[in-house]
Write a protein that holds these residues in place. Structure first.
Motif, short mmCIF file in Angstrom:
data_model
loop_
_atom_site.label_atom_id
_atom_site.label_comp_id
_atom_site.label_asym_id
_atom_site.label_seq_id
_atom_site.Cartn_x
_atom_site.Cartn_y
_atom_site.Cartn_z
N THR A 43 60.30 56.08 -3.54
CA THR A 43 59.20 56.18 -2.60
C THR A 43 57.92 55.71 -3.27
N GLY A 44 56.77 55.91 -2.61
CA GLY A 44 55.51 55.48 -3.17
C GLY A 44 55.18 56.23 -4.45
N GLU B 299 48.24 58.16 -3.16
CA GLU B 299 49.62 57.73 -2.91
C GLU B 299 49.60 56.25 -2.62
N PRO C 229 52.10 52.71 -2.10
CA PRO C 229 51.22 52.33 -1.00
C PRO C 229 51.05 53.49 -0.03
N PRO C 230 50.03 53.46 0.81
CA PRO C 230 49.85 54.55 1.77
C PRO C 230 50.93 54.53 2.84
N PHE C 231 51.20 55.69 3.37
CA PHE C 231 52.21 55.85 4.41
C PHE C 231 51.70 55.27 5.74
N ARG C 232 52.53 54.46 6.36
CA ARG C 232 52.15 53.92 7.67
C ARG C 232 52.70 54.83 8.76
N ILE C 233 51.80 55.43 9.50
CA ILE C 233 52.22 56.35 10.57
C ILE C 233 52.75 55.57 11.76
N TYR D 31 48.08 56.31 6.55
CA TYR D 31 47.64 57.66 6.20
C TYR D 31 47.15 57.59 4.76
N ASP E 235 46.51 59.80 12.65
CA ASP E 235 47.68 60.15 13.46
C ASP E 235 47.49 59.71 14.91
N PHE F 296 51.86 46.96 4.36
CA PHE F 296 52.68 45.98 5.08
C PHE F 296 51.80 44.86 5.63
N TYR G 257 55.94 62.61 12.19
CA TYR G 257 55.74 61.28 12.78
C TYR G 257 57.06 60.62 13.18
N GLY H 136 57.74 53.76 7.41
CA GLY H 136 56.31 53.77 7.13
C GLY H 136 55.96 53.49 5.68
N PRO I 273 57.80 52.61 1.36
CA PRO I 273 58.96 52.72 0.46
C PRO I 273 59.56 54.11 0.55
N THR I 274 60.87 54.15 0.71
CA THR I 274 61.52 55.41 1.05
C THR I 274 62.66 55.69 0.10
N LYS I 275 62.69 56.91 -0.40
CA LYS I 275 63.77 57.35 -1.29
C LYS I 275 64.76 58.15 -0.46
N ASP J 204 62.46 60.41 1.86
CA ASP J 204 61.14 60.78 1.32
C ASP J 204 60.25 59.54 1.31
N ASP K 52 56.44 58.73 0.68
CA ASP K 52 55.13 59.26 0.24
C ASP K 52 55.06 60.78 0.38
#
Lengths: 531, 232
Positions: free
Chosen positions: A27-28, A41, A43-47, A83, A137, A203, B53, B162, B164-166, B207, B209
């Motif tokens: 993950t990030g 964090e 990269p930031p999470f894209r909601i 986010y 959000d 992205f 989300y 959303g 990179p995902t673990k 997971d 972020d």
């Protein structure tokens, strides 16, 4: 059941274990540093990611956002909603290290305005009682300000950075440094730094920072935007232009007006947010909450807001009054040896009775029982205001300065310290926009005071959306006034509840502050588009 | 349903040979190695993905796979065998199932994750006919162990999630069963066909972020194996 056990089987087992040890995706990355301005964090999470067409369709899907769409215009760009999590500082004298969050909205799509080098709008939101509020959000229907900035700016090609503020969402600060100029401007700058770090790793990396920076915000955020402009200007950080929208800039004057009976809509929410913020910052607002609040509300009020409990529930359960700020039994002032001042103050602290002031019914609603702020606090503040009067209230003097001598009453002194009438003026084009009948953040004492304070400063422009339409923002003015007329008619219609004309007028007053927001925002966008 | 990688496959060959050396002398060969085609059909059912989300109705499905089958069978008695069935671990692809798009990000039918399965099955099998019979119908019951590794969220999966995902997929242990038929050409060579089923349940944790989404997945793999065997 297996009888073979030997070297080969051991080899086999080892090989199988080897097969299990494959790499997994990750993950990030969480930042190692907690220095303020650090992206937490990456990269930031894209909601969410919405194309222009999909965002337009979502906005069209309900009446409120469809109305907004008419003001903003149809989306040109898609929008990616990230986010943003970043490190910032709290509002205490020794600033706390705290993680905060916010939105990074990035325009996407094939239209020329949607990728490549794009300007950033750094946006400060208005007062929120909901601790869980998250500007990023877009999936939350109650995130109306997030939708507003997305439609107004991001979908029109601006990268938007909008912090949720310390004390909200993921922040564990435990309070919000409400209208703390140093903290709030610092957090805006931290959010901007984190967003600029984050942007290339999203992205939407085809959209880049052009270096143009516009700062704006509404209500509390209008104040924060101008405070941020002041801080960035002092630090030598480049800003292209700014727009303060319906902000409480002249805090001392605004506070003086309140204490002398000009109780605005929302005062019962603003008062505890502000008192707690300044208690955390300066530590001298009260020894016990009963020094400020009535015994009805004093217990637990220092941790009441922001809250994950809906504000209507907080009102309904008696934790906070909805409107009543002051005791309807107002104090009789006795200053030894000064009968005149005693009489003047006694009259000034009485329940407002002017029949010529259109706000009088509103002000009257701010007095009653049970009340929020006690008379001894009110009286101490009033005495200080009488001894060291602000230049803007009750009677404006030339230059509308802050009190000539710093206040001694600690809460008033805190307002004085955070009032934006300090020795500065915007060096970049700056628009102040509001509506002159705003019952929540009074126009004349805030926007009007700053207009007078910066009279002759060529970079400053002022817009009253309620004035006769004229000049470069005539369409925003006409749009606002048409919208108000339509709303009034709607409230009187069957669909709007068949309210009486008086009830409809009251409803319009209640919504006035919110109604101004999109029209000042579209004026700000027009203002920014010149640069 | 059983998978195996190349290193494990080579090791298996060695294991078979070494075990063969140590096998007891008998008129009937005690050891049998088989190689063939392993077709796995998933009948996956998953709970809708839960977490922040995530819109309603976001689900998953698994693509069917074919891979190399390798088995080692040990004769226990005149009617009972023990089998260790494995396959070269194929890349199993998980597709999005649900809305066509999440926002504007394609989802339904997109390959959102891949994983390799190390999935041996141990079976106790019963042959119905005497060992002299050329045709040998059999049934078996046993235990499947599945370990998921090389778990990757694809670019499409990261876009839908959303970022990179673990992915975490705990190992599964569940019952397995088989029915099949063998035909012996002679003492050494035979062909086999079987149908198998196993219970492979796990809980997917994604997971992104620090935002955690989860779902329970029941892969429900069924398999067809066609193989050639050599006895010694």
């Amino acid at each position: 059941m297996f009888k073979f056990i030997g070297l080969g089987c051991v080899v086999l087992g080892a090989a199988l274990l080897g097969a299990c040890g494959g790499q997994s995706s990750t993950t990030g990355t969480a930042a190692a540093s907690t220095a303020h301005g650090t992206l937490a964090e990456s990269p930031p999470f894209r909601i969410a990611s919405l194309s222009a067409a999909a965002f337009g369709a979502e906005l069209s899907a309900n009446a409120t956002s469809a109305g907004l769409l008419q003001i903003t215009g149809a989306p040109i760009c898609g929008v990616d909603f990230y986010y943003l999590k970043f490190w910032t500082q709290g509002g205490a004298a020794v600033p706390e290290v705290t993680e905060s969050s916010g939105a990074l909205m990035v325009p996407t799509g094939a239209a020329p305005a949607c990728s490549g080098a794009r300007p950033i709008v750094l946006f400060a939101h208005g007062t929120q009682t909901d601790k869980t509020a998250n500007m990023a959000d877009i999936t939350n229907p109650s995130n109306t300000e997030g939708v507003l900035v997305a439609a107004m700016f991001a979908a029109q090609g601006y990268i938007v950075v909008a912090p949720n503020y310390a004390g909200y969402d993921i922040s564990t600060l435990g309070y919000h440094p409400f209208l703390n100029a140093v903290q709030q401007s610092g957090e805006m700058i931290d959010a901007l730094a984190a967003a600029r770090t984050a942007l290339p790793g999203t992205f939407a990396s085809a959209t880049t920072d052009s270096g143009q920076l516009f700062i704006t915000g509404y209500s509390q955020g209008g104040y924060v935007a101008i405070a941020t402009l002041r801080a960035m200007q002092a630090a030598g950080l480049p800003v292209t232009a700014a727009a303060g929208l319906s902000g409480p800039y002249a805090l001392e004057a605004f506070g003086d007006g309140l204490v002398f009976g000009a109780v605005d809509i929302g005062a019962t929410v603003f008062a505890p947010l502000l008192t707690t913020s300044y208690q955390k910052a300066y530590g001298n607002i009260y020894t016990a909450t009963t020094d400020v609040y009535s015994t009805t509300y004093a217990a637990g009020i220092d941790t009441l807001l922001p809250s994950s409990t809906p504000i209507d529930t907080i009102f309904a359960t008696g934790l906070l009054p909805e409107q009543v700020v002051f005791d309807s039994t107002t104090p009789t002032v006795t200053i030894p040896g000064n009968a005149l001042l005693s009489a003047e103050l006694t009259a000034a602290l009485a329940v407002p009775s002017s029949t010529t002031n259109p706000f009088t019914p509103l002000f009257d609603a701010g007095f009653g029982m049970p009340y929020l702020l006690n008379n001894s606090f009110r009286l101490a503040y009033a005495l200080d205001a009488a001894q060291n009067p602000d230049g803007a209230v009750p009677t404006p003097t030339a230059g509308v300065p802050l009190a000539a001598v710093a206040p001694t009453q600690t809460f008033r002194l805190a307002l004085y310290k955070n009032d934006l009438r300090t020795a500065w003026a915007p060096k970049v084009p700056t628009l102040l926009c509001g509506g002159d009948q705003d019952p929540t953040v009074f126009y004349s004492v805030n926007t009007g005071t700053m207009q007078a304070f910066w009279a002759g400063v060529p970079t400053v422009a002022v817009l009253d959306v309620n004035a006769t339409p004229a000049g470069p923002f005539a369409s925003a003015q006409a749009g606002f006034q048409q919208y108000q007329a339509e709303q009034l008619a709607y409230y009187e219609s069957a669909a709007g509840g068949s309210l009486t004309p008086l009830q409809a007028e009251e409803q319009l007053v209640a919504n006035y502050h919110a109604n101004v927001a999109p029209f000042c925002a579209v004026a700000a966008r027009g203002f920014f588009s010149q640069f | 349903m059983t998978k195996f990688n190349l290193r494990a496959l080579l090791a298996l060959s060695a294991a078979g040979l070494l075990c063969g050396v140590s096998a007891r002398a008998d008129d009937v060969p005690s050891n049998d190695v088989r190689i063939g085609l392993y077709s796995v059909f998933y009948h996956a059912s998953a709970d809708d993905l839960a977490g922040p989300y995530v819109p309603a109705g976001v689900n998953l499905k698994a693509d069917n796979v074919e891979t190399l089958y390798v088995g080692y069978i040990r004769r226990l008695t005149s009617h009972f065998d023990a089998e260790l069935a494995m396959g070269y671990p194929p890349l199993t692809k998980t597709e999005g199932k649900g809305p066509a798009t999440l926002g504007s990000v394609p989802y339904n039918g997109q390959v959102i994750a891949t994983a390799r399965w190390f999935s041996p099955t141990v079976l106790l099998e019963y042959r119905f006919l005497p060992e002299s019979s050329a045709w040998q119908p059999f049934i078996g019951v046993g235990v499947n162990y599945t370990n998921f590794y090389d778990r990757d969220s694809t670019a499409a999966g990261n876009a839908a999630s959303g970022g990179p995902t673990k992915l975490t997929l705990p190992s599964s242990v569940g019952p397995a069963g088989t029915v099949g038929l063998s035909y012996k050409f002679n003492e050494r060579w035979a062909v086999h066909a079987s149908y198998g089923i196993a219970r492979v349940n796990t809980k997917l944790t994604a997971d992104t972020d620090g935002l955690i989404r989860t779902t329970g997945i029941r892969f429900g793999p069924q398999s067809l194996i066609v193989s050639a065997g050599y006895s010694f």
